[in-house]
Write a protein that holds these residues in place. Structure first.
Motif, short mmCIF file in Angstrom:
data_model
loop_
_atom_site.label_atom_id
_atom_site.label_comp_id
_atom_site.label_asym_id
_atom_site.label_seq_id
_atom_site.Cartn_x
_atom_site.Cartn_y
_atom_site.Cartn_z
N PRO A 1 6.54 28.59 17.37
CA PRO A 1 5.79 29.52 18.23
C PRO A 1 5.32 30.73 17.40
CG PRO A 1 7.85 28.91 19.27
CD PRO A 1 7.88 28.34 17.90
N ASP B 1 5.39 23.17 14.07
CA ASP B 1 4.59 24.32 14.49
C ASP B 1 5.46 25.25 15.32
OD1 ASP B 1 2.67 26.07 15.10
OD2 ASP B 1 1.47 24.73 16.35
N PHE C 1 5.53 33.78 17.76
CA PHE C 1 6.34 34.99 17.66
C PHE C 1 7.54 34.81 16.74
CE2 PHE C 1 7.31 32.68 21.58
CZ PHE C 1 8.63 32.35 21.35
N ILE D 1 2.60 11.84 14.85
CA ILE D 1 1.35 12.60 14.84
C ILE D 1 0.33 11.90 13.96
CG2 ILE D 1 0.31 14.74 14.04
CD1 ILE D 1 3.13 15.90 15.00
N ASN E 1 3.62 29.79 24.13
CA ASN E 1 4.60 28.72 24.09
C ASN E 1 5.90 29.28 23.58
OD1 ASN E 1 2.37 26.98 24.52
ND2 ASN E 1 1.90 27.34 22.38
N THR E 2 6.96 28.89 24.24
CA THR E 2 8.23 29.42 23.78
C THR E 2 9.01 28.37 23.02
OG1 THR E 2 9.09 28.91 25.95
CG2 THR E 2 8.44 31.16 25.56
N SER E 3 8.42 27.24 22.79
CA SER E 3 9.17 26.26 22.01
C SER E 3 8.25 25.63 20.99
CB SER E 3 9.74 25.18 22.94
OG SER E 3 8.68 24.57 23.62
N ILE E 4 8.84 24.83 20.16
CA ILE E 4 8.08 24.22 19.08
C ILE E 4 7.07 23.23 19.63
CG2 ILE E 4 9.75 22.38 18.74
CD1 ILE E 4 9.24 22.94 15.66
N GLN E 5 5.95 23.18 18.94
CA GLN E 5 4.91 22.24 19.34
C GLN E 5 4.59 21.38 18.14
OE1 GLN E 5 1.68 24.80 20.69
NE2 GLN E 5 1.85 23.78 22.64
N ASP E 6 4.39 20.12 18.38
CA ASP E 6 4.05 19.24 17.27
C ASP E 6 2.61 18.80 17.38
OD1 ASP E 6 6.84 18.97 16.30
OD2 ASP E 6 7.10 18.07 18.27
N GLY E 7 1.93 18.90 16.26
CA GLY E 7 0.61 18.30 16.17
C GLY E 7 -0.46 18.91 17.03
N LYS F 1 -2.75 18.11 10.60
CA LYS F 1 -2.12 18.66 11.81
C LYS F 1 -0.76 19.24 11.46
CE LYS F 1 -4.83 17.33 15.37
NZ LYS F 1 -6.02 18.08 15.00
N LYS F 2 -0.42 20.32 12.15
CA LYS F 2 0.89 20.92 11.92
C LYS F 2 1.96 20.06 12.58
CE LYS F 2 0.12 25.82 11.33
NZ LYS F 2 0.19 27.14 11.94
N VAL F 3 3.00 19.74 11.81
CA VAL F 3 4.08 18.95 12.38
C VAL F 3 5.21 19.85 12.88
CG1 VAL F 3 5.80 17.21 11.86
CG2 VAL F 3 3.49 16.96 11.00
#
Lengths: 293, 461, 747, 201, 176
Positions: D122, D120, D124, D39, C29-35, D116-118
């Motif tokens: 990437p 999060d 890298f 979330i 993933n190249t962007s932020i992910q939530d939850g 859960k991670k809020v």
């Protein structure tokens, strides 16, 4: 991109870089108070491969297996090269003076041929003198590798973690979370254990002091049973590596060392392919052999 | 020597003949099309496999990171230069024999550039991130590295491709108008109507057309030179032995024109037969093309010798080693094959009898193309397997079937695009052939007049 | 803080790695992910644990018997990397590649995960209760003399427990077996110096002459010796840069680093040693009369003729040894693997006496004050004894732990068949190796990173400041994380459970091996460096955190009275024309005897000399190969009187033309995905020839012939097509003569 | 013709718009679109109750009381349940609330709560909480709510935390390129690192 | 006064030239040779320009402008983006290096030139255009067309001139 940025960086024309025509290293002009460098004593090196394995352990390097190894697709950032004496004639090797071992990894050149050619700027020169490789930025054109005279850049020809299952459960638990596991299509190479130098710099900054030799060791240096590898801040005259470079009169920014031009050179520090002017940051010390026996 | 074209072809006949090519080519056309589609299928299959599994399936390794892809990329870029040569350079030189054949040469430029562009994509490790190389303002705030010759390459190819497309299009507007006027049904009618932009051949249109065409032609010449010299600088800008050579840019340009001309001969022969263009693509024109090709072959040979001589004469040990390795090592058969096809075989073209012998010329042109492909491979591969660092030299790397498949398929892809184009757009420029016929007939009349006058004078005497 | 009385195991469990995020491919993933992901969270956490910051636990490496002290880097409840413990006198913070790979033994996907019982040809998973009950059942009614236990080298509290168990069973049949061990050397040392493992001081020597001792690669305690070697090579040390001369028929890693590598005809090392003594006498050194009586026969001409070493070379070496003292002469595995191996070792030991090195570079070492935890070293003669017993049907129940004799015994011993004769075979196994496959009951073991143990090294290194020979040490091995597979058990726990079957009352107070160990250590608090008044908990934690327990050892002494009496070296017989070549099984620094063959890092790290990976090979001298018409990559058949293997030929300048060499440790038929089917097993084809004095299997005493099979492969190796050639290349790896540089001023 | 001119103007306009955007677009720190999804957490932790201002009924607990690792580690961390229980076992008044009961259920079962991670990032990306807290909280002496809020938004008004900032690379850079005071009582300024290797791993 | 269109087709340029010359000289009401006369031909025939009188072509100014804009824009974009916040040192080269930027500037110079030239062509040639009411497909085949526009009253005169010069066909705009 503002005009002031433009002007500011325009004036950086050649000033931010220690490679220059005039007498260098000009540490005054160096952008940071750190310049990571290494010295490897080939006389001490026994070729035991401990550094290479330590690198696998530290840097999440995939084990590619026999079939891929046979295609030259090994991913060892640190490879140990073995050379023979050619005393017996061309192509014939004499073993009676032993072999020579040379650990080879990214030389972190100050004027790296790989950096200028990357189309997306995934490999750059950091202020502390590393040749950085930004994995996520890489699109895999492999131009950097084509241009590297040392051939120390390694390309992920396959999706090692997911498709090739290089780390079958639970072997993947060993992976170092301080750096990523590279996936297919990106270039990678030795980073002088960036995650370790990062932590060392961070801790020193928090404590409000300079980074010392005792703060950081690269994985290969830490493992080396004979202590052949010295790593540290070349900018700091107190560091072991700076002392070694100094004592061997190897100058970071020269492609022909002054001592080499003099007759009767009695020092053994040299850098590989320095005549190509990449200004590598790794100094090797020649292997010594006793001739009395 | 026969005439380049019969002066007495009626203009209406030209229209008829050329438009017929859009309707009913010989059966061979469909055979070629099918074969081309099959070849593309192979390449697409290989590419899907490679995309999914990783580039490793091509048998690349640490020193040999580029394999055949970049070599073939240069080949296709080189091929593209023929169009510019015929349509722009010869246009400026008022060589009117180019008129029946320049249209397909230009199409060749366009399609070989499109094929070359694909190789840039195919060779990327992370094709899906290719947008990182585009200069556009993004949320990441980062730009591509403008110092990289690869980016110059991309820019040059983009410029060249779009300029070539425009040039091709502008040049065919009057012909598209003819098509519009003669084809009255179906989607083609709509297409031609749209593409012809309402061209009526008014004096105002022709006037601006002439200037525009000339201007773009003027631009295309330096552009074409720059494109291949930039491709050359991909190599010459690096420090690798065997690449770091000053004569590379002119050498590349000469090679490009050479391979382009060879390809023109091939396609000339094919089109002449497939579309029954015997009246227009005449043997005298072939002869001229062949002679041009021979001249360029000699330039290329000379530059090749210069390159070898410079390496030989210099003290660059590593470059010398690469050269010796090329000539004696694992690559020797290919190297000498290239020398044979590129420098020896062209002498066949010196024989007058063979200059218009279609089977001979067809075979020779195919071999020349092969030689030029080998040349590109011999530029790229030996340096990889015999670079500065002896530990990494590689004797065993051999491209896998995936690489060969994609290279093979690229020829199909090119042929497919080209053949479809020739079926949709007239591959002989009708209006220019008319001009040619017109001017030649005027000249003929003048000549006859002069003869008559002379006779009259004689008679008077 | 809320009180929580977790014991150590629970504590590790709480740190649990189960939910911890594993480093994943970084380019997904190249962007932020939530939850999407779950945070690593804990129920309770000691203050020294901070997420994203590593903790280091001291332990002891179990990859070989050198007993290096290590630190495990632990983050989020997972051990990530092994690093050297800087306070260790053995490895001084350094580690070899083999040791680094310990984490791969720990996380190995091919570990045995549950107890397995064989019924006929099938195996089934059973519970521990059932497994232990079954053992009890089988042992009841079996006489003590009918029970045998085969292990590798052992030491520490596990050994003490094993001793107790054997006592409880009334059995004296504990066989300690090592496929590769310096057993002949130990015996020869005992005779020559009065102790089997004196301290060698390479770092103090000016000249080291090593008769095939690969002390940088695989001999005794390589990391320790590498440390010494680093000192030895320093031009800045008062003694100046040391000179290393390696004498051996097949170049080892140490040979590759020698100033002079001398290819000696296989088996004539003793002759060369005596010839050297003779040459020393000629050069004016006084030779004791008893020694001279033996050595006088070995004139330069004779020695040169027998050993294939030129007379000038011998003379030069003698001159060097005379001029530069102290020196050190080492006898290694290449010299001892013969029927006259003990004689060779004795002759070499004489050199140290003649040169006056004993007491200077051969120092006395100390031994631990507790005999029950002192190391039991393995050898090959014990396997022969066990095999004979099995063949005679003497043993009904056989336990095996930490060894793989089915793999490493020569085929001529027919060990596998004899092993099958025992009624009930129990293997304590880490992998399903060849021995475990031949067993009836397989008990899965904890890895060295999950288990408790104490380790006493055989080669007792001492810190510089300890000086005298009273330093001995015991090292702790402690779990660094929760078990990877919940159903494995520590060997101590299993032994304790078995002991409880016999002596329930005596061992009742101990829930598990941990409590046994803790109480055993606390009982001897004072001897282990504590004070009588110290709080038990504090003492225990401090001791554990150090990982190393220095002990006041029982001082030994070395005698300089190596005797030449009875020394008689055989005259080298002419080679049998049908088996003209001598086979030298080589021990590589990474694969060793093959017990670590399933660790991929080791398979993929190239052999330092040939740079071959993932396969075995036979090293042939180019001259010999030319005679036989063999080129690199030919698949050749190597046949001895006892068996044959097929492998790829590698032309290698570092081998005597009379010898060929194949690495041991390859050719597993079982064990796991990384080891199985890789290379050929050279153990199987060894002739059953034994050292006449110690009864050890003579590893180098096999004669072979080589024939081409007609197949050819491209050898998978790291070196490029030009190999080590640098002719006409820029400065890559260069070498300079010692008299051309001034090393004394280096930093 | 006109149509053609119009499209030409439009094209040129677009190009200049894009260029000018490239030239000096500073993305606004928050737009409504950047707010992350809601979330669902195993326990609906009321941040406003713990960290909120007194006037809103909050207890004004310092963020770093619970997220204690933030100042000395790369990650801020979630407190172990022990920490929650430490207070809550003596707060009898809310003991019957379902959230608290859930908490005690986890505690009794000795099971970690699967939060859960809020935010999060990437894999890298290397973001170091310690560095930022050191810089802004300890050296510049800014209020902690402001410092944490740079990236996490107004958590003290939230129940379950929700992302309020875009957290894209350009967003990070927009702050890194600004000059900030080096410390509270210094006029020297400096900006964050712009070296790719600092944040990418 | 309403205008009407007439299209006459001729076999060759000579006849067409004669017609044009006559039309230019003739004084016809509501017709000026400069504005109301269009010659349509199947080929490019530079002589047409001669006998039609000097009509300047302005495409090259577009070219100049386009090329300069392209080059300038490219240079500033490239130099500017390299100097942005993420300016990264590379290989001992300056952050904003002139030589490689020139290569790209050169390319963009050409790109701008070609694009704007094409736009200029379309603009100057009045393309794309709706077809004029009077058009014959013959013009794109082999005949020369002369399209004139004149007052209703002049149609007859024009027709006369056309027929005089052997017009093959005369089309007239449908009556209005």
């Amino acid at each position: 991109m503002s005009v002031s940025n433009l002007l500011e960086n325009w004036s950086k024309f050649r000033h931010t870089h220690p490679v220059d025509d005039k007498g260098y290293p000009d540490w005054e002009a160096y952008p940071s108070d750190i310049k990571w460098a290494m010295a490897i004593d080939l006389d001490a090196c026994t070729g035991c491969n401990a550094c290479s394995v330590a690198c696998y352990a530290e840097n999440n390097l995939p084990v590619v297996g026999k079939e891929k190894y046979s295609h030259g697709q090994a991913m060892h950032w640190m490879r140990i090269e073995r050379y023979w004496d050619e005393s017996a004639g061309v192509g014939e090797f004499g073993a009676d003076k032993g072999a020579r071992f040379l650990p080879m990894m990214c030389q972190q050149c100050e004027a790296a041929p790989c950096e200028t050619v990357c189309p997306v700027g995934a490999t750059n020169h950091t202020e502390d003198g590393l040749n950085s490789q930004i994995y996520n930025r890489c699109i895999g054109s492999r131009y950097c590798s084509a241009n590297c005279p040392y051939k120390v850049r390694y390309f992920n020809w396959y999706n090692y973690p997911e498709q090739e299952k290089v780390w079958p459960e639970p072997l993947n638990q060993q992976l170092n979370p301080d750096l990523t596991v590279r996936t297919k299509g990106v270039m990678e190479k030795c980073t002088f254990c960036k995650q370790r130098t990062y932590t060392a710099r961070n801790n020193a900054k928090t404590e409000g002091r300079q980074v010392q030799d005792s703060d950081v060791q690269t994985a290969c240096q830490e493992a080396c049973p004979v202590g052949a590898i010295t790593f540290g801040n070349l900018h700091n005259p107190e560091s072991q590596v700076a002392k070694q470079w100094q004592s061997q009169q190897v100058d970071l920014t020269k492609e022909v060392q002054e001592k080499d031009e003099k007759e009767g050179n009695r020092l053994r520090g040299y850098r590989i392919l320095e005549e190509l002017r990449p200004y590598p940051s790794v100094m090797y010390l020649e292997r010594v052999r006793e001739s009395a026996v | 020597m026969g005439k380049d074209i019969r002066e007495d072809i009626a203009w209406a006949q030209i229209n008829k003949d050329v438009l017929k090519s859009l309707e009913s080519p010989r059966k061979l056309y469909w055979v070629i099309l099918l074969v081309a589609i099959a070849m593309v299928g192979v390449a697409v299959g290989c590419e899907i496999y490679q995309y999914n599994v990783g580039l490793g399936v091509g048998n690349f390794d640490n020193p040999n990171v580029w394999g055949l892809y970049i070599a073939t990329f240069i080949f296709w870029i080189g091929m593209s230069h023929s169009g510019t040569l015929l349509s722009a350079i010869l246009h400026l030189m008022h060589a009117d024999w180019r008129k029946p054949i320049y249209r397909f040469a230009e199409a060749m430029t366009t399609f070989s550039l499109m094929t070359a562009g694909l190789f840039v994509m195919v060779h990327l490790g992370r094709l899906w991130q290719v947008y990182y190389a585009l200069p556009y303002p993004s949320e990441r705030w980062v730009w591509p590295n403008f110092q990289s010759p690869l980016l110059w390459d991309a820019m040059a190819i983009f410029t060249y491709l779009s300029s070539s497309v425009l040039f091709l299009y502008i040049g065919s507007i009057p012909d598209l108008a003819i098509c519009r006027d003669n084809i009255h049904q179906g989607w083609r009618k709509k297409l031609y109507t749209l593409l012809a932009l309402g061209w009526e051949g008014t004096d105002r249109q022709w006037r601006n057309f002439r200037v525009t065409y000339l201007t773009i032609a003027c631009f295309l010449i330096p552009l074409a030179v720059s494109v291949h010299s930039i491709v050359a600088s991909d190599f010459a800008m690096s420090q690798q032995p065997g690449w770091h050579i000053t004569s590379f840019p002119p050498y590349f340009v000469a090679g490009a024109l050479y391979s382009g001309c060879a390809a023109i001969i091939t396609l000339f022969i094919i089109l002449r037969y497939v579309f029954r263009f015997e009246e227009y693509m005449t043997l005298p024109i072939l002869k001229k093309t062949v002679r041009l090709t021979f001249a360029i072959a000699m330039v290329w040979t000379y530059l090749n010798c210069v390159e070898f001589a410079a390496t030989w004469y210099s003290h660059d040990v590593a470059a010398k080693a690469v050269l010796i390795e090329k000539a004696t090592g694992r690559f020797a058969p290919f190297f000498w094959g290239m020398i044979f096809c590129g420098s020896v075989l062209p002498f066949v073209m010196m024989v007058k009898k063979w200059q218009t012998n279609i089977p001979v010329m067809f075979a020779v042109s195919l071999l020349l193309n092969l030689g030029m492909w080998l040349e590109r491979w011999m530029i790229v591969a030996p340096t990889f397997s015999h670079g500065y660092y002896p530990w990494t030299w590689d004797e065993h790397m051999w491209p896998s079937m995936v690489q060969w498949g994609i290279v093979f398929g690229s020829f199909g892809w090119f042929t497919l695009l080209f053949m479809v184009f020739c079926k949709i757009v007239p591959s002989v420029s009708m209006y220019e052939v008319k001009e040619m016929v017109y001017h030649r007939s005027l000249a003929l009349k003048k000549e006859e007049q002069a003869v008559k006058e002379e006779l009259a004078v004689k008679g008077a005497n | 803080m809320t009180e929580n009385d977790f014991n150590r195991r629970d504590f590790l469990k709480v740190l649990g790695w189960g939910g911890a995020a594993v480093a994943l491919s970084g380019c997904g993933n190249t962007s932020i992910q939530d939850g999407q992901e779950t945070v690593t969270s804990y129920v309770t956490l000691p203050s020294f644990v901070v997420p994203s910051i590593s903790n280091y636990f001291n332990s002891t490496c179990a990859q070989c018997d050198a007993g290096c002290n290590i630190m495990g880097r632990v983050r989020e409840g997972r051990v990530l990397k092994a690093e050297g413990n800087p306070n260790s006198p053995i490895n001084r913070g350094r580690m070899c590649g083999l040791g680094q790979s310990g984490v791969q033994a720990h996380y190995n996907p091919d570990r045995v995960r549950e107890p397995l019982l064989r019924t006929g040809d099938k195996g089934e998973t059973i519970t521990w209760d059932k497994a232990l009950g079954l053992i009890n059942e089988k042992l009841n009614g079996t006489k003590g003399a009918e029970i045998a236990f085969i292990t590798g080298g052992m030491s520490g509290h596990v050994q003490a427990l094993l001793g107790n168990y054997m006592d409880a069973l009334g059995s004296k049949n504990h066989f300690s077996y090592e496929a590769i061990s310096p057993a002949v050397l130990r015996a020869a040392n005992k005779k020559a110096y009065g102790m089997s493992m004196p301290r060698y001081r390479i770092d103090k020597a000016k000249v080291v002459v090593s008769f095939g001792a690969d002390f940088l690669g695989a001999w005794v305690s390589p990391v320790h010796f590498s440390q010494q070697y680093a000192q030895f090579r320093k031009g800045t040390r008062p003694e100046g840069r040391g000179v290393l001369v390696q004498i051996e028929p097949k170049m080892t890693l140490t040979g590759a680093n020698a100033d002079r590598w001398i290819a000696v005809r296989p088996g004539t090392e003793g002759v060369l040693a005596l010839g050297l003594i003779n040459a020393l006498g000629k050069a004016g050194m006084s030779i004791p009369a008893d020694v001279a009586a033996v050595s006088n026969e070995y004139t330069a001409e004779r020695t040169s003729k027998e050993t294939d070493v030129s007379a000038e070379q011998i003379e030069k070496l003698a001159a060097l040894l005379k001029e530069r003292t102290p020196s050190l002469v080492l006898a290694g595995s290449a010299a001892e693997g013969y029927a006259h191996g003990s004689q060779n070792a004795a002759a070499i030991a004489l050199l140290n006496r003649v040169l006056g090195n004993v007491g200077k570079t051969v120092e006395a070492s100390a031994s631990v004050p507790f005999p029950q935890i002192a190391p039991t070293v393995g050898n090959r003669s014990s396997l022969i004894a066990l095999n004979d017993g099995l063949a005679a049907g003497k043993y009904k129940v056989v336990f095996s732990y930490g060894v793989n004799p089915v793999f490493s015994a020569p085929a001529s011993m027919k060990f596998k068949d004899n092993f099958a004769k025992a009624d009930f075979k129990v293997a304590f196994a880490h992998y399903m190796d060849e021995t475990a496959l031949a067993a009836d009951l397989i008990l899965p073991l904890d890895s060295a990173m999950e288990d408790w143990a104490t380790v006493v090294p055989e080669y007792m290194a001492a810190p510089e400041e300890a000086g005298s020979n009273t330093y001995a040490q015991m090292s702790f091995r402690q779990p660094m994380m929760e078990k990877v597979f919940p159903d494995t058990r520590g060997v101590g726990d299993i032994l304790l459970a078995l002991l409880k079957q016999r002596k329930a009352d005596e061992y009742k107070p101990f829930d598990d091996f941990y409590s046994y160990l803790r109480s055993a250590v606390l009982k001897n608090k004072v001897a282990l460096g504590g004070k009588a008044g110290d709080d038990d908990e504090v003492f225990w934690n401090e001791t554990l955190s150090k990982g190393i327990v220095p002990l006041k050892g029982i001082a030994g002494s070395v005698s300089a009275k190596a005797s030449a009496a009875g020394l008689k070296l055989p005259v080298a017989a002419d080679a049998d024309p049908s088996y003209p070549l001598r086979l030298i099984p080589a021990v590589s620094a990474s694969i060793r005897d093959g017990r670590n063959a399933n660790e991929p890092w080791l398979q993929e790290s190239p052999d330092p000399l040939t740079t071959i990976v993932w396969d075995s090979w036979v090293e042939i001298n180019p001259k010999t190969a030319a005679k036989l018409g063999i080129v690199e990559g030919d698949i050749v058949e190597i046949a001895s009187r006892s068996g044959s293997i097929k492998t790829q030929a590698y032309l290698f300048p570092g081998i005597h033309p009379d010898a060929v060499s194949v690495p041991v440790g390859y050719g597993h038929e079982a064990m796991g995905r990384y080891a199985r089917g890789v290379g050929a097993n050279v153990f199987g084809m060894l002739d059953a020839v034994y050292d006449k004095e110690t009864g050890e299997l003579a590893l180098n005493e096999t004669s072979v012939k080589i024939s081409k099979t007609g197949q050819r492969v491209i050898i998978v190796k790291e070196e490029g097509p030009v190999g080590g050639s640098q002719a006409g290349k820029p400065k890559i790896a260069v070498q300079v003569s010692a008299d051309k540089v001034d090393l004394s001023k280096e930093v | 013709m006109k149509c053609f001119l119009r499209s030409l103007t439009l094209l040129v306009g677009l190009f200049f718009y894009a260029s000018s955007h490239a030239a000096d677009a500073l993305p606004t720190l928050t737009t409504p679109d950047d707010v992350g999804p809601v979330i669902e957490q195993p326990i609906e932790f009321p941040h406003f109750r713990h960290a909120g201002d007194a006037k809103d009924g909050g207890m004004q607990i310092n963020c770093m009381y619970c997220h204690t690792y933030a100042r000395r580690s790369m990650v801020a961390g979630i407190p172990p349940i022990q920490k929650c229980i430490g207070c809550h076992q003596s707060i009898e008044s809310v003991r019957d609330k379902p959230r608290i009961q859930k908490l005690f259920e986890y505690w009794d079962a000795k099971k970690a709560i699967p939060w859960k991670k809020v935010h999060d990032l990437p894999d890298f990306v290397r973001f170091n909480h310690e560095r930022h807290i050191q810089r802004f909280y300890f050296q510049q002496d800014r209020p902690y709510q402001e410092v944490c809020g740079y990236c996490h938004g107004n958590v003290k008004a939230m129940t379950v935390a929700q992302r309020q900032k875009p957290i894209t690379m350009g967003w990070c850079a927009s702050c890194h390129q600004k000059d900030h005071l080096v410390s509270a009582n210094s006029s020297k300024t400096g900006h964050g690192p712009n070296d790719c290797f600092t944040c990418h791993k | 006064m309403s205008k009407r269109y007439l299209l006459a087709l001729y076999n060759n340029f000579d006849e067409a030239e004669a017609v044009v010359r006559e039309l230019r000289n003739a004084d016809i009401k509501g017709f000026s040779a400069a504005d109301d006369l269009v010659v349509k031909s199947p080929i490019e025939h530079p002589e047409v320009e001669e006998f039609l009188g000097d009509k300047p072509v302005k495409v090259q100014w577009f070219t100049l402008g386009g090329a300069l804009t392209g080059g300038l824009l490219a240079f500033s974009l490239i130099a500017g983006s390299q100097a942005s916040f993420y300016s990264q040192m590379k290989g001992g080269k300056p952050i904003v290096p002139i030589p490689p930027d020139l290569v790209l500037t050169y390319e963009m110079f050409i790109l701008g030139g070609v694009y704007i030239t094409v736009l200029g062509f379309l603009f100057c040639a009045g393309l794309p255009a709706r077809r004029s009411p009077l058009y014959s497909a013959k013009v794109s085949e082999d005949q020369i067309g002369i399209l004139v526009k004149a007052d209703d009253g002049s149609v007859a005169i024009l027709k006369d001139i056309f027929t005089k010069h052997k017009a093959l066909e005369i089309q007239e705009e449908a009556g209005r």
